[in-house]
Scaffold this motif. Structure first.
Motif, mmCIF file in Angstrom:
data_model
loop_
_atom_site.group_PDB
_atom_site.id
_atom_site.type_symbol
_atom_site.label_atom_id
_atom_site.label_comp_id
_atom_site.label_asym_id
_atom_site.label_seq_id
_atom_site.Cartn_x
_atom_site.Cartn_y
_atom_site.Cartn_z
ATOM 1 N N GLY A 105 0.780 -1.234 0.000
ATOM 2 C CA GLY A 105 0.000 0.000 0.000
ATOM 3 C C GLY A 105 0.807 1.277 0.000
ATOM 4 N N ALA A 106 2.146 1.165 -0.129
ATOM 5 C CA ALA A 106 3.016 2.343 -0.138
ATOM 6 C C ALA A 106 3.139 2.910 -1.552
ATOM 7 N N VAL A 107 3.352 4.214 -1.638
ATOM 8 C CA VAL A 107 3.510 4.878 -2.934
ATOM 9 C C VAL A 107 4.855 4.499 -3.536
ATOM 10 N N ILE A 108 4.829 3.989 -4.754
ATOM 11 C CA ILE A 108 6.048 3.628 -5.486
ATOM 12 C C ILE A 108 6.731 4.917 -5.934
ATOM 13 N N ASP A 109 8.055 4.929 -5.897
ATOM 14 C CA ASP A 109 8.870 6.071 -6.313
ATOM 15 C C ASP A 109 8.535 7.318 -5.474
ATOM 16 N N SER A 110 8.579 7.120 -4.145
ATOM 17 C CA SER A 110 8.313 8.237 -3.232
ATOM 18 C C SER A 110 9.347 8.223 -2.113
ATOM 19 N N ASP A 111 9.232 9.171 -1.199
ATOM 20 C CA ASP A 111 10.164 9.261 -0.075
ATOM 21 C C ASP A 111 9.665 8.512 1.160
ATOM 22 N N SER A 112 8.661 7.639 0.995
ATOM 23 C CA SER A 112 8.109 6.894 2.118
ATOM 24 C C SER A 112 7.903 5.432 1.737
ATOM 25 N N THR A 113 8.142 4.535 2.698
ATOM 26 C CA THR A 113 7.882 3.112 2.483
ATOM 27 C C THR A 113 6.646 2.658 3.255
ATOM 28 N N ALA A 114 5.985 3.577 3.953
ATOM 29 C CA ALA A 114 4.784 3.252 4.726
ATOM 30 C C ALA A 114 3.559 3.250 3.817
ATOM 31 N N ALA A 115 2.589 2.428 4.177
ATOM 32 C CA ALA A 115 1.325 2.401 3.446
ATOM 33 C C ALA A 115 0.620 3.742 3.589
ATOM 34 N N ILE A 116 -0.137 4.113 2.574
ATOM 35 C CA ILE A 116 -0.928 5.351 2.624
ATOM 36 C C ILE A 116 -1.983 5.197 3.713
ATOM 37 N N ALA A 117 -2.034 6.158 4.638
ATOM 38 C CA ALA A 117 -2.973 6.101 5.766
ATOM 39 C C ALA A 117 -3.963 7.265 5.701
ATOM 40 N N VAL A 118 -5.030 7.157 6.477
ATOM 41 C CA VAL A 118 -6.042 8.214 6.566
ATOM 42 C C VAL A 118 -5.364 9.514 6.985
ATOM 43 N N GLY A 119 -5.650 10.572 6.245
ATOM 44 C CA GLY A 119 -5.081 11.887 6.544
ATOM 45 C C GLY A 119 -3.774 12.180 5.830
ATOM 46 N N ASP A 120 -3.179 11.176 5.190
ATOM 47 C CA ASP A 120 -1.934 11.415 4.452
ATOM 48 C C ASP A 120 -2.198 12.341 3.267
ATOM 49 N N VAL A 121 -1.233 13.211 3.009
ATOM 50 C CA VAL A 121 -1.278 14.112 1.865
ATOM 51 C C VAL A 121 -0.181 13.672 0.904
ATOM 52 N N ILE A 122 -0.565 13.342 -0.321
ATOM 53 C CA ILE A 122 0.388 12.897 -1.330
ATOM 54 C C ILE A 122 0.637 14.055 -2.281
ATOM 55 N N ASP A 123 1.897 14.480 -2.366
ATOM 56 C CA ASP A 123 2.304 15.538 -3.295
ATOM 57 C C ASP A 123 2.557 14.879 -4.640
ATOM 58 N N LEU A 124 1.692 15.159 -5.611
ATOM 59 C CA LEU A 124 1.765 14.511 -6.917
ATOM 60 C C LEU A 124 2.691 15.222 -7.903
ATOM 61 N N GLY A 125 2.947 16.504 -7.692
ATOM 62 C CA GLY A 125 3.821 17.236 -8.597
ATOM 63 C C GLY A 125 3.410 18.689 -8.740
ATOM 64 N N GLU A 126 4.123 19.382 -9.606
ATOM 65 C CA GLU A 126 3.967 20.824 -9.761
ATOM 66 C C GLU A 126 2.812 21.204 -10.673
ATOM 67 N N LEU A 127 2.141 22.279 -10.298
ATOM 68 C CA LEU A 127 1.198 22.993 -11.159
ATOM 69 C C LEU A 127 1.854 24.347 -11.417
ATOM 70 N N PRO A 128 2.100 24.708 -12.678
ATOM 71 C CA PRO A 128 2.876 25.914 -12.956
ATOM 72 C C PRO A 128 2.128 27.221 -12.711
ATOM 73 N N GLU A 129 2.892 28.213 -12.310
ATOM 74 C CA GLU A 129 2.376 29.574 -12.179
ATOM 75 C C GLU A 129 1.766 29.998 -13.503
ATOM 76 N N GLY A 130 0.619 30.658 -13.438
ATOM 77 C CA GLY A 130 -0.024 31.150 -14.651
ATOM 78 C C GLY A 130 -0.923 30.136 -15.330
ATOM 79 N N MET A 131 -1.136 28.967 -14.716
ATOM 80 C CA MET A 131 -2.040 27.984 -15.316
ATOM 81 C C MET A 131 -3.458 28.281 -14.866
ATOM 82 N N ASN A 132 -4.357 28.434 -15.827
ATOM 83 C CA ASN A 132 -5.763 28.611 -15.544
ATOM 84 C C ASN A 132 -6.351 27.211 -15.352
ATOM 85 N N LEU A 133 -6.700 26.873 -14.105
ATOM 86 C CA LEU A 133 -7.183 25.532 -13.766
ATOM 87 C C LEU A 133 -8.616 25.361 -14.246
#
Length: 158
Positions: A36-64
């Motif tokens: 249950g741990a995120v592959i290619d991340s800085d953690s080997t623990a399983a994803i738990a309730v309340g965990d925040v996963i940083d998926l990557g950058e959203l660039p400045e000036g992007m209209n979401l």
């Protein structure tokens, strides 16, 4: 009857001046291993309730404009997630505050399928941000594969 034409219809367009604009889709991958741990991340623990996963950058000036979560192999039953963003520097902006559920609130991450954005705001990021997924419902205990796609117009820095 009059025809009224806006003068600033292409205001702040970044890049080339093509009629189809600067729409782009950014794809982020989230895979977990058998524990249950995120592959290619800085953690080997399983994803738990309340965990925040940083998926990557959203660039400045992007209209979401839109996002979707594509669940190819679901996480453990009952896992949900909020998809949103936080600024790199962690400091809110009055016109566009950070929002951990900007795109999706309580999306199903356990069932194979697509989870569409259910937010109702539209704005341009005034500074670089991070796409984040906040997990709720249960701890993940299995391998999974999820793709997140964010669509918007790249308008460039202000």
């Amino acid at each position: 009857m009059a025809t009224i034409k806006r003068k600033t219809a292409r205001d702040r367009q970044f890049g080339g001046f093509t009629p189809y604009g600067n729409v782009t889709s950014l794809v982020y991958s989230l895979q977990t291993n058998a524990t249950g741990a995120v592959i290619d991340s800085d953690s080997t623990a399983a994803i738990a309730v309340g965990d925040v996963i940083d998926l990557g950058e959203l660039p400045e000036g992007m209209n979401l404009q839109d996002a979707q979560i594509i669940v190819s192999t679901g996480m453990t039953e009952a896992i949900k997630g909020d998809l949103g963003f936080q600024y790199d520097d962690g400091i809110d902006v009055d016109d566009a505050p950070q929002d951990s559920s900007y795109f999706v609130n309580d999306g199903d991450l356990a069932t194979v399928g697509r989870v569409r954005a259910n937010g109702s705001k539209l704005f341009t990021l005034p500074k670089p941000a991070r796409l984040i997924l906040t997990v709720s419902g249960a701890t993940n205990a299995k391998a999974s594969e999820i793709q997140i796609m964010v669509t918007g117009e790249l308008k460039g820095p202000r």
